[in-house]
Design a protein around this motif. Structure first.
Motif, PDB file in Angstrom:
ATOM      1  N   ARG A 171      -0.177  -4.403  -3.811  1.00 29.89           N
ATOM      2  CA  ARG A 171      -0.043  -5.810  -4.224  1.00 29.89           C
ATOM      3  C   ARG A 171       1.345  -6.077  -4.799  1.00 29.89           C
ATOM      4  O   ARG A 171       1.930  -7.128  -4.572  1.00 29.89           O
ATOM      5  CB  ARG A 171      -1.092  -6.151  -5.269  1.00 29.89           C
ATOM      6  CG  ARG A 171      -2.494  -6.383  -4.727  1.00 29.89           C
ATOM      7  CD  ARG A 171      -3.420  -6.825  -5.843  1.00 29.89           C
ATOM      8  NE  ARG A 171      -2.954  -8.050  -6.483  1.00 29.89           N
ATOM      9  CZ  ARG A 171      -3.398  -8.494  -7.662  1.00 29.89           C
ATOM     10  NH1 ARG A 171      -4.306  -7.803  -8.335  1.00 29.89           N
ATOM     11  NH2 ARG A 171      -2.939  -9.622  -8.173  1.00 29.89           N
ATOM     12  N   GLU A 215       9.995  -5.778  -0.512  1.00 32.15           N
ATOM     13  CA  GLU A 215       9.508  -7.082  -0.956  1.00 32.15           C
ATOM     14  C   GLU A 215       8.657  -6.867  -2.190  1.00 32.15           C
ATOM     15  O   GLU A 215       7.714  -6.072  -2.161  1.00 32.15           O
ATOM     16  CB  GLU A 215       8.673  -7.754   0.142  1.00 32.15           C
ATOM     17  CG  GLU A 215       8.135  -9.119  -0.251  1.00 32.15           C
ATOM     18  CD  GLU A 215       7.263  -9.733   0.838  1.00 32.15           C
ATOM     19  OE1 GLU A 215       6.569 -10.723   0.537  1.00 32.15           O
ATOM     20  OE2 GLU A 215       7.271  -9.222   1.964  1.00 32.15           O
ATOM     21  N   ALA A 236       6.429  -8.653  -5.379  1.00 31.44           N
ATOM     22  CA  ALA A 236       5.748  -9.853  -5.873  1.00 31.44           C
ATOM     23  C   ALA A 236       5.806  -9.838  -7.391  1.00 31.44           C
ATOM     24  O   ALA A 236       4.975  -9.209  -8.052  1.00 31.44           O
ATOM     25  CB  ALA A 236       4.307  -9.893  -5.377  1.00 31.44           C
ATOM     26  N   THR A 243      -3.071 -13.735 -10.778  1.00 38.63           N
ATOM     27  CA  THR A 243      -1.698 -14.202 -10.598  1.00 38.63           C
ATOM     28  C   THR A 243      -1.613 -15.687 -10.903  1.00 38.63           C
ATOM     29  O   THR A 243      -2.374 -16.486 -10.363  1.00 38.63           O
ATOM     30  CB  THR A 243      -1.221 -13.943  -9.163  1.00 38.63           C
ATOM     31  OG1 THR A 243      -1.324 -12.541  -8.876  1.00 38.63           O
ATOM     32  CG2 THR A 243       0.221 -14.385  -8.981  1.00 38.63           C
ATOM     33  N   GLU A 286       3.230 -17.627  -8.187  1.00 43.73           N
ATOM     34  CA  GLU A 286       3.593 -16.869  -6.991  1.00 43.73           C
ATOM     35  C   GLU A 286       5.112 -16.833  -6.887  1.00 43.73           C
ATOM     36  O   GLU A 286       5.755 -17.851  -6.673  1.00 43.73           O
ATOM     37  CB  GLU A 286       2.994 -17.517  -5.744  1.00 43.73           C
ATOM     38  CG  GLU A 286       1.481 -17.448  -5.677  1.00 43.73           C
ATOM     39  CD  GLU A 286       0.959 -16.040  -5.409  1.00 43.73           C
ATOM     40  OE1 GLU A 286       1.783 -15.170  -5.052  1.00 43.73           O
ATOM     41  OE2 GLU A 286      -0.256 -15.817  -5.558  1.00 43.73           O
ATOM     42  N   ARG A 287       5.675 -15.643  -7.059  1.00 45.70           N
ATOM     43  CA  ARG A 287       7.126 -15.509  -6.957  1.00 45.70           C
ATOM     44  C   ARG A 287       7.444 -14.174  -6.294  1.00 45.70           C
ATOM     45  O   ARG A 287       6.941 -13.129  -6.730  1.00 45.70           O
ATOM     46  CB  ARG A 287       7.762 -15.575  -8.341  1.00 45.70           C
ATOM     47  CG  ARG A 287       9.269 -15.317  -8.341  1.00 45.70           C
ATOM     48  CD  ARG A 287       9.815 -15.225  -9.746  1.00 45.70           C
ATOM     49  NE  ARG A 287      11.102 -14.543  -9.751  1.00 45.70           N
ATOM     50  CZ  ARG A 287      11.498 -13.702 -10.691  1.00 45.70           C
ATOM     51  NH1 ARG A 287      10.699 -13.408 -11.681  1.00 45.70           N
ATOM     52  NH2 ARG A 287      12.680 -13.130 -10.647  1.00 45.70           N
ATOM     53  N   ARG A 288       8.236 -14.209  -5.236  1.00 47.03           N
ATOM     54  CA  ARG A 288       8.577 -12.982  -4.521  1.00 47.03           C
ATOM     55  C   ARG A 288      10.081 -12.889  -4.315  1.00 47.03           C
ATOM     56  O   ARG A 288      10.764 -13.900  -4.202  1.00 47.03           O
ATOM     57  CB  ARG A 288       7.875 -12.933  -3.158  1.00 47.03           C
ATOM     58  CG  ARG A 288       6.355 -12.876  -3.267  1.00 47.03           C
ATOM     59  CD  ARG A 288       5.717 -12.495  -1.957  1.00 47.03           C
ATOM     60  NE  ARG A 288       4.268 -12.361  -2.099  1.00 47.03           N
ATOM     61  CZ  ARG A 288       3.485 -11.809  -1.200  1.00 47.03           C
ATOM     62  NH1 ARG A 288       4.003 -11.329  -0.088  1.00 47.03           N
ATOM     63  NH2 ARG A 288       2.188 -11.716  -1.400  1.00 47.03           N
TER      64      ARG A 288
END
Length: 287
Positions: A219, A240, A242, A255, A258-260
């Protein structure tokens, strides 16, 4: 031409459960459950999951698909074997950049905004103004009922007060709609109290149940791809991460934001023992 025929009456589970169990966090593992990064690393050339193996006491990963293609002559070369310790060093580097003090404070600022700091005072102001204009509307309505003849001034004032009341009612509904739920508020408050970096480092170092840690790391890092081998003892990964999920995992909550971010990281080790690692960021983009 492919055609789809829905059969909702044959469902065994609901859509939410299906999506949770079939997202990228559930990608298949190669190399079994004995190795922390098994199933988490992928090939940047063919997107296959890297196989993790141990030989001569050293844990490494390679793309079995590309190796087979090279063996049968379908490819001239493949990325080869990489040390999983190097991959861990790359992930540690990403964590330190994404969850450094400055980045953590910025994320907490966004959490406080989500919590609605200062919005309660503004909402109270709207409620007071609405109560005041409602009383004015009631007073003007009584005057209009008591008048024997039409009074254009009273009529205009009543219409203006009624329009203002409707505007304030819409504003108050907007405040209530944007207000976080009780569960979300509790999650935000919990995330504001912690510093995630130390907690996430423990997960990466393998402190805990292996299967649980793999699920958590999956995750936290939706994609960890080996993309290049620029020279001997060096590897380049695209990672990547999260960040929002990182805060949620550290706080054991859902969560909230939402920031990636996607980082390209180069890892290089020394040829002699004791091994020294050099890790640097090549690219970094926010999503």
């Amino acid at each position: 031409e492919p055609r789809t025929f829905d059969r909702p009456h044959l469902r065994v589970v609901d859509d939410e459960t299906w999506n949770i169990c079939n997202d990228r966090a559930s990608r298949p593992h190669r190399g079994g459950r004995r190795h922390l990064l098994a199933g988490l690393l992928s090939c940047g050339e063919c997107s296959a999951t890297l196989t993790v193996k141990v030989a001569r006491g050293r844990e490494s990963a390679y793309c079995a698909s590309c190796a087979t293609a090279k063996g049968v002559g379908a490819k001239s070369a493949f990325l080869g074997y990489v040390s999983t310790m190097g991959a861990r060093k790359a992930l540690e580097h990403v964590l330190e950049r994404i969850f450094c003090d400055k980045a953590t404070e910025e994320f907490k600022r966004r959490l406080r905004e989500r919590l609605g700091s200062g919005r309660e005072q503004e909402k109270a102001r709207v409620e007071r103004a609405l109560a005041q204009v409602t009383r004015a509307c009631e007073r003007l309505a009584r005057h209009l009922r008591d008048q024997c003849d039409d009074d254009p001034i009273l009529d205009r004032e009543y219409k203006e007060a009624s329009a203002e009341r409707r505007r304030l009612e819409r504003e108050l509904r907007a405040f209530n709609a944007a207000r976080p739920s009780k569960d979300e508020r509790a999650a935000v408050e919990q995330q504001l109290r912690l510093e995630p970096l130390a907690i996430l480092r423990k997960l990466l170092n393998g402190e805990g149940d292996l299967e649980k840690m793999q699920a958590v790391l999956s995750r936290l890092f939706p994609r960890i791809a080996l993309v290049a081998r620029p020279r001997r003892h060096a590897a380049v990964y695209t990672v990547e991460v999260a960040a929002g999920a990182g805060f949620a995992l550290a706080a054991e909550t859902k969560t909230v934001i939402e920031r990636r971010e996607v980082m390209k990281v180069e890892v290089q080790c020394s040829a002699h023992r004791p091994t020294r690692w050099l890790v640097r960021t090549l690219e970094s983009t926010a999503e």
